[in-house]
Design an enzyme around this catalytic site. Sequence first.
Site, PDB file in Angstrom:
ATOM      1  CB  CYS A  52      53.898  18.099  14.088  1.00  0.00           C
ATOM      2  SG  CYS A  52      54.423  19.945  15.237  1.00  0.00           S
ATOM      3  CB  CYS A  56      61.457  17.099  16.335  1.00  0.00           C
ATOM      4  SG  CYS A  56      60.899  19.127  16.001  1.00  0.00           S
ATOM      5  CB  CYS A  59      58.506  14.437  17.472  1.00  0.00           C
ATOM      6  SG  CYS A  59      57.521  14.568  17.675  1.00  0.00           S
ATOM      7  CB  CYS A  96      51.244  18.533  31.520  1.00  0.00           C
ATOM      8  SG  CYS A  96      52.505  18.532  30.533  1.00  0.00           S
ATOM      9  CB  CYS A 127      51.612  22.297  32.580  1.00  0.00           C
ATOM     10  SG  CYS A 127      53.044  22.176  31.213  1.00  0.00           S
ATOM     11  CB  CYS A 187      57.665  23.588  31.908  1.00  0.00           C
ATOM     12  SG  CYS A 187      57.514  22.077  32.073  1.00  0.00           S
ATOM     13  NE  ARG A 259      56.871  16.744  35.449  1.00  0.00           N
ATOM     14  CZ  ARG A 259      56.806  18.052  34.546  1.00  0.00           C
ATOM     15  NH1 ARG A 259      57.224  18.293  33.590  1.00  0.00           N
ATOM     16  NH2 ARG A 259      56.911  19.158  35.904  1.00  0.00           N
TER      17      ARG A 259
HETATM   18  N1  SAM Z   1      54.664  20.117  19.951  1.00  0.00           N
HETATM   19  C1  SAM Z   1      55.246  20.673  21.202  1.00  0.00           C
HETATM   20  C2  SAM Z   1      56.970  21.008  20.852  1.00  0.00           C
HETATM   21  O1  SAM Z   1      57.946  20.786  20.496  1.00  0.00           O
HETATM   22  O2  SAM Z   1      56.954  22.058  22.347  1.00  0.00           O
HETATM   23  C3  SAM Z   1      54.683  20.484  22.166  1.00  0.00           C
HETATM   24  C4  SAM Z   1      55.205  18.781  22.161  1.00  0.00           C
HETATM   25  S1  SAM Z   1      56.592  18.067  21.992  1.00  0.00           S
HETATM   26  C5  SAM Z   1      56.308  16.384  21.794  1.00  0.00           C
HETATM   27  C6  SAM Z   1      56.991  18.018  23.730  1.00  0.00           C
HETATM   28  C7  SAM Z   1      58.229  17.318  24.166  1.00  0.00           C
HETATM   29  O3  SAM Z   1      58.887  16.358  23.876  1.00  0.00           O
HETATM   30  C8  SAM Z   1      59.715  17.811  22.867  1.00  0.00           C
HETATM   31  O4  SAM Z   1      60.167  18.988  23.204  1.00  0.00           O
HETATM   32  C9  SAM Z   1      60.598  17.043  23.793  1.00  0.00           C
HETATM   33  O5  SAM Z   1      61.539  16.642  24.670  1.00  0.00           O
HETATM   34  C10 SAM Z   1      59.138  15.524  23.973  1.00  0.00           C
HETATM   35  N2  SAM Z   1      59.655  14.205  23.001  1.00  0.00           N
HETATM   36  C11 SAM Z   1      59.143  14.019  22.120  1.00  0.00           C
HETATM   37  N3  SAM Z   1      59.833  12.967  21.148  1.00  0.00           N
HETATM   38  C12 SAM Z   1      60.294  12.691  22.404  1.00  0.00           C
HETATM   39  C13 SAM Z   1      61.227  11.028  22.708  1.00  0.00           C
HETATM   40  N4  SAM Z   1      60.879  10.694  21.276  1.00  0.00           N
HETATM   41  N5  SAM Z   1      61.393  10.643  23.257  1.00  0.00           N
HETATM   42  C14 SAM Z   1      61.691  11.592  24.160  1.00  0.00           C
HETATM   43  N6  SAM Z   1      61.203  12.889  23.901  1.00  0.00           N
HETATM   44  C15 SAM Z   1      60.202  13.240  23.734  1.00  0.00           C
HETATM   45  C1  DTB Z   2      58.055  16.649  28.147  1.00  0.00           C
HETATM   46  O1  DTB Z   2      59.522  16.920  28.412  1.00  0.00           O
HETATM   47  N1  DTB Z   2      58.070  15.319  27.897  1.00  0.00           N
HETATM   48  C2  DTB Z   2      56.734  15.043  27.379  1.00  0.00           C
HETATM   49  C3  DTB Z   2      55.699  16.665  27.697  1.00  0.00           C
HETATM   50  N2  DTB Z   2      57.086  17.185  28.217  1.00  0.00           N
HETATM   51  C4  DTB Z   2      54.977  17.190  26.773  1.00  0.00           C
HETATM   52  C5  DTB Z   2      56.222  14.731  26.426  1.00  0.00           C
HETATM   53  C6  DTB Z   2      57.102  13.208  25.753  1.00  0.00           C
HETATM   54  C7  DTB Z   2      56.690  12.842  24.372  1.00  0.00           C
HETATM   55  C8  DTB Z   2      57.295  11.531  24.475  1.00  0.00           C
HETATM   56  C9  DTB Z   2      56.707  10.764  22.737  1.00  0.00           C
HETATM   57  C10 DTB Z   2      54.905  10.638  22.698  1.00  0.00           C
HETATM   58  O2  DTB Z   2      54.323  10.458  23.724  1.00  0.00           O
HETATM   59  O3  DTB Z   2      54.565  11.384  22.082  1.00  0.00           O
HETATM   60 FE1  SF4 Z   3      55.566  19.122  16.170  1.00  0.00          FE
HETATM   61 FE2  SF4 Z   3      56.751  16.709  17.739  1.00  0.00          FE
HETATM   62 FE3  SF4 Z   3      58.520  18.176  17.002  1.00  0.00          FE
HETATM   63 FE4  SF4 Z   3      57.008  19.106  18.749  1.00  0.00          FE
HETATM   64  S1  SF4 Z   3      58.108  17.831  19.084  1.00  0.00           S
HETATM   65  S2  SF4 Z   3      57.258  20.369  17.031  1.00  0.00           S
HETATM   66  S3  SF4 Z   3      54.990  17.902  17.794  1.00  0.00           S
HETATM   67  S4  SF4 Z   3      57.760  17.457  15.563  1.00  0.00           S
END
Ligand code: SAM
Ligand code: DTB
Ligand code: SF4
Length: 317
Positions: A52, A56, A59, A96, A127, A187, A259
Amino acid sequence: MNKASWNKDDLYQLYSTPFIDLIHQAHLVHRAHFNSTDMEICSLLSIKTGSCPEDCGYCPQSAHFKTGVKKEKLMELAEVIKQAKRAKDAGAKRFCMGAAWRNPPAQEFSKILEIVKAVKALALEVCMTLGMLTLEQAEQLKKVGLDYYNHNLDTSPNYYKRIITTRTYEDRLETINYVNIAGLNICCGGIIGMGESREDRVNFLLQLSKLPKPLKSIPINRLIAIKGTPLEKATIIDNFEFIKTIACVRIMFPESIIRLSAGRHEMSDEMQVWCFMAGANSVFYGDILLTAKNSTIDRDKRLFKKIGIEAFTMQEK
Ligand code: SAM
Ligand code: DTB
Ligand code: SF4
């Protein structure tokens, strides 16, 4: 406290309420709107993984960090259907799908629409979380039957800048606005435990309360500190502060589904049950989230049996 609008003082007052009293208050709100033993079971699938362009700081899927996540291009429709059927058989009501995109690329969008149609045809609630959308994309998703769009604000506007530099809080709000205009259910939630202060948590919750109503579901993630990300060494948030945050969300959003999302695998059973008492009534069910570990299905089955959650359904009172 049932209020149409919330301010900082209200929130600080809630956080300062003695723990047991706050949980009691939240639980009363919870029981007034939901059956206390109902738990929504959602299944989560990463349909496009890694590389990506966003940075973030939490992530594992960001191309900016070396986390060892294996990149995968957009999953084939047949494979998504297979996984959705499996989730339904395991008891999921909602499916989802997440994609590691800044925004869905135009050339992949027709495939996304096909995926929504096919999953919807399995009588699952659908979702998606695909990053930023244009209004037109949100409307197209609505047209093919998407039920919910997940787009998190994640933290306070101030702290956001310290966690992500490749987009702004306003970008996030814009997509949520389009999702709302298109008539999709919103959501939206965030991550607790990224090193933010209580003030950030308060400001984050206030931002959620300013979003278009009703906010259908609110995912509260506890940071999974992933090796290779800038937040890998973040201090784990105090359990009581985390549970209190869930209680505040329940009191502020009596009718929303809350959730308990990422981070459950690192929580004890008892910690999870405190979160359920405080108002969380939905979980992701499955051994992995998008790329990270989740509480396993076996463990969840044992826990739910022990505490009397048997119906994998969600009915509003
Ligand atoms: N790329 C899209 C976005 O950023 O909206 C969708 C996927 S992103 C992985 C969705 C959510 O996962 C993020 O907004 C964050 O709240 C959660 N998330 C990602 N990495 C995480 C982590 N290490 N611990 C907890 N929540 C995480
Ligand atoms: C949300 O708030 N948490 C989920 C879902 N929406 C998409 C994602 C959590 C991702 C946790 C890190 C991973 O699995 O990569
Ligand atoms: Fe990309 Fe992860 Fe950020 Fe979603 S949370 S925009 S997957 S870097």
